[in-house]
Motif scaffolding. Structure first.
Motif, PDB file in Angstrom:
ATOM      1  N   LYS A  13       0.832  -1.210   0.000  1.00  0.00           N
ATOM      2  CA  LYS A  13       0.000   0.000   0.000  1.00  0.00           C
ATOM      3  C   LYS A  13       0.863   1.254   0.000  1.00  0.00           C
ATOM      4  N   TYR A  14       1.979   1.215   0.713  1.00  0.00           N
ATOM      5  CA  TYR A  14       2.875   2.370   0.732  1.00  0.00           C
ATOM      6  C   TYR A  14       3.510   2.569  -0.635  1.00  0.00           C
ATOM      7  N   TRP A  15       3.970   1.495  -1.242  1.00  0.00           N
ATOM      8  CA  TRP A  15       4.631   1.572  -2.552  1.00  0.00           C
ATOM      9  C   TRP A  15       3.677   2.107  -3.619  1.00  0.00           C
ATOM     10  N   VAL A  16       2.452   1.636  -3.596  1.00  0.00           N
ATOM     11  CA  VAL A  16       1.444   2.060  -4.569  1.00  0.00           C
ATOM     12  C   VAL A  16       1.183   3.568  -4.468  1.00  0.00           C
ATOM     13  N   SER A  17       1.202   4.091  -3.256  1.00  0.00           N
ATOM     14  CA  SER A  17       0.865   5.499  -3.030  1.00  0.00           C
ATOM     15  C   SER A  17       2.078   6.428  -3.057  1.00  0.00           C
ATOM     16  N   ASP A  18       3.272   5.868  -3.109  1.00  0.00           N
ATOM     17  CA  ASP A  18       4.491   6.667  -3.021  1.00  0.00           C
ATOM     18  C   ASP A  18       4.734   7.472  -4.310  1.00  0.00           C
ATOM     19  N   ASP A  19       4.823   8.788  -4.182  1.00  0.00           N
ATOM     20  CA  ASP A  19       5.089   9.639  -5.350  1.00  0.00           C
ATOM     21  C   ASP A  19       6.488   9.410  -5.911  1.00  0.00           C
ATOM     22  N   GLN A  20       7.382   8.920  -5.068  1.00  0.00           N
ATOM     23  CA  GLN A  20       8.747   8.623  -5.511  1.00  0.00           C
ATOM     24  C   GLN A  20       8.962   7.111  -5.513  1.00  0.00           C
ATOM     25  N   ARG A  21       8.023   6.415  -6.086  1.00  0.00           N
ATOM     26  CA  ARG A  21       7.999   4.967  -6.112  1.00  0.00           C
ATOM     27  C   ARG A  21       9.286   4.376  -6.707  1.00  0.00           C
ATOM     28  N   VAL A  22       9.877   3.434  -5.996  1.00  0.00           N
ATOM     29  CA  VAL A  22      11.085   2.769  -6.506  1.00  0.00           C
ATOM     30  C   VAL A  22      10.671   1.764  -7.574  1.00  0.00           C
ATOM     31  N   SER A  23      11.647   1.257  -8.320  1.00  0.00           N
ATOM     32  CA  SER A  23      11.367   0.299  -9.380  1.00  0.00           C
ATOM     33  C   SER A  23      10.838  -1.016  -8.801  1.00  0.00           C
ATOM     34  N   ILE A  24      10.246  -1.815  -9.656  1.00  0.00           N
ATOM     35  CA  ILE A  24       9.730  -3.115  -9.237  1.00  0.00           C
ATOM     36  C   ILE A  24      10.848  -3.975  -8.649  1.00  0.00           C
ATOM     37  N   ASP A  25      11.985  -4.022  -9.330  1.00  0.00           N
ATOM     38  CA  ASP A  25      13.100  -4.845  -8.854  1.00  0.00           C
ATOM     39  C   ASP A  25      13.602  -4.375  -7.490  1.00  0.00           C
ATOM     40  N   GLU A  26      13.693  -3.062  -7.310  1.00  0.00           N
ATOM     41  CA  GLU A  26      14.130  -2.535  -6.007  1.00  0.00           C
ATOM     42  C   GLU A  26      13.140  -2.903  -4.919  1.00  0.00           C
ATOM     43  N   PHE A  27      11.870  -2.748  -5.223  1.00  0.00           N
ATOM     44  CA  PHE A  27      10.838  -3.024  -4.220  1.00  0.00           C
ATOM     45  C   PHE A  27      10.835  -4.500  -3.836  1.00  0.00           C
ATOM     46  N   VAL A  28      10.960  -5.375  -4.822  1.00  0.00           N
ATOM     47  CA  VAL A  28      11.007  -6.811  -4.541  1.00  0.00           C
ATOM     48  C   VAL A  28      12.213  -7.133  -3.661  1.00  0.00           C
ATOM     49  N   GLN A  29      13.336  -6.464  -3.927  1.00  0.00           N
ATOM     50  CA  GLN A  29      14.533  -6.676  -3.116  1.00  0.00           C
ATOM     51  C   GLN A  29      14.314  -6.200  -1.687  1.00  0.00           C
ATOM     52  N   TYR A  30      13.629  -5.074  -1.519  1.00  0.00           N
ATOM     53  CA  TYR A  30      13.315  -4.573  -0.172  1.00  0.00           C
ATOM     54  C   TYR A  30      12.503  -5.615   0.594  1.00  0.00           C
ATOM     55  N   ILE A  31      11.466  -6.143  -0.061  1.00  0.00           N
ATOM     56  CA  ILE A  31      10.611  -7.132   0.588  1.00  0.00           C
ATOM     57  C   ILE A  31      11.425  -8.369   0.972  1.00  0.00           C
ATOM     58  N   ALA A  32      12.243  -8.848   0.043  1.00  0.00           N
ATOM     59  CA  ALA A  32      13.049 -10.049   0.298  1.00  0.00           C
ATOM     60  C   ALA A  32      14.030  -9.829   1.440  1.00  0.00           C
ATOM     61  N   THR A  33      14.666  -8.648   1.468  1.00  0.00           N
ATOM     62  CA  THR A  33      15.656  -8.352   2.515  1.00  0.00           C
ATOM     63  C   THR A  33      15.006  -8.299   3.885  1.00  0.00           C
ATOM     64  N   ILE A  34      13.880  -7.596   3.982  1.00  0.00           N
ATOM     65  CA  ILE A  34      13.195  -7.484   5.276  1.00  0.00           C
ATOM     66  C   ILE A  34      12.644  -8.842   5.699  1.00  0.00           C
ATOM     67  N   ALA A  35      12.056  -9.570   4.737  1.00  0.00           N
ATOM     68  CA  ALA A  35      11.487 -10.876   5.060  1.00  0.00           C
ATOM     69  C   ALA A  35      12.572 -11.867   5.475  1.00  0.00           C
ATOM     70  N   SER A  36      13.737 -11.794   4.827  1.00  0.00           N
ATOM     71  CA  SER A  36      14.820 -12.746   5.116  1.00  0.00           C
ATOM     72  C   SER A  36      15.516 -12.456   6.432  1.00  0.00           C
ATOM     73  N   ASN A  37      15.688 -11.174   6.745  1.00  0.00           N
ATOM     74  CA  ASN A  37      16.471 -10.794   7.928  1.00  0.00           C
ATOM     75  C   ASN A  37      15.625 -10.435   9.140  1.00  0.00           C
ATOM     76  N   GLY A  38      14.401  -9.953   8.896  1.00  0.00           N
ATOM     77  CA  GLY A  38      13.536  -9.556   9.992  1.00  0.00           C
ATOM     78  C   GLY A  38      13.858  -8.158  10.480  1.00  0.00           C
ATOM     79  N   PRO A  39      12.839  -7.369  10.829  1.00  0.00           N
ATOM     80  CA  PRO A  39      13.053  -5.987  11.265  1.00  0.00           C
ATOM     81  C   PRO A  39      13.993  -5.851  12.451  1.00  0.00           C
ATOM     82  N   LEU A  40      13.842  -6.714  13.457  1.00  0.00           N
ATOM     83  CA  LEU A  40      14.680  -6.593  14.655  1.00  0.00           C
ATOM     84  C   LEU A  40      16.125  -6.960  14.367  1.00  0.00           C
TER      85      LEU A  40
END
Length: 204
Positions: free
Chosen positions: A165-192
């Motif tokens: 939802k944030y990515w969809v609404s972001d006026d400075q939306r990153v590329s699809i590949d960047e966004f997928v990498q963000y998701i993978a990095t956070i999902a793989s490592n965890g926020p904490l």
């Protein structure tokens, strides 16, 4: 066949008009006459296709979900002899990226639908797709490393939908590949885990 083309043309015009109106006002304030006028069809044409505006919205959401379900299924990934890292890479490229690409190709629709004042069916359906994929991996377990399954699923689906939802609404939306990498990095490592690394770097 000609009639089918006319019907499709009318329905597409109605859907496009509805999206434009949803950008401007809450769904409860939109009238059938406004949709018809903007779509350049008469009210009778609208009612030939839809009972009301909520039926129109439901069909639009259903069409998107059907398309996503056609290419998103973790069962299609061969898990035999796969390392966790190899799985994450394939899951990112063959599941997450396909979803984000689909959303990008229908960006105007998702910008409106995911920002309705009421929770849309498509948001719940997207969460269900994520939940279904995770449940397949978890199988019959009642917990994930000590975390009750419903807590785990709630966290993962909630955080995933929030990022989308944030990515969809972001006026400075990153590329699809960047966004997928963000998701993978956070999902793989965890926020904490990421926060811990940041603190460790800061204290060096």
């Amino acid at each position: 066949m000609a009639e089918d083309r006319r019907v499709r043309k009318s329905k597409n015009a109605i859907k496009n008009a509805f999206i434009q109106l949803l950008k401007e006002k809450n769904i409860e304030r939109i009238t059938i006459q406004e949709i018809s006028d903007l779509a350049d069809v008469n009210r009778g044409t609208f009612y030939l296709n839809y009972v009301d505006k909520y039926a129109l919205l439901e069909e639009m959401e259903y069409e998107q979900i059907i398309e996503i379900k056609s290419f998103v299924d973790i069962r299609n990934i061969n898990l035999s002899n796969r390392t966790g890292e190899a799985f994450i890479e394939e899951f990112s490229n063959n599941v997450i990226k396909k979803v984000i690409t689909h959303i990008s190709n229908n960006l105007e629709f998702y910008q409106v639908i995911l920002n309705l004042e009421r929770k849309s069916q498509i948001e719940e359906q997207l969460a269900d797709i994520v939940r279904s994929n995770l449940t397949y991996l978890i199988e019959d377990k009642h917990d994930v490393f000590g975390i009750p399954i419903n807590y785990y699923l709630s966290y993962v689906t909630g955080s995933m939908m929030s990022m989308i939802k944030y990515w969809v609404s972001d006026d400075q939306r990153v590329s699809i590949d960047e966004f997928v990498q963000y998701i993978a990095t956070i999902a793989s490592n965890g926020p904490l885990s990421i926060m811990r690394r940041m603190v460790d770097q800061k204290n060096k």
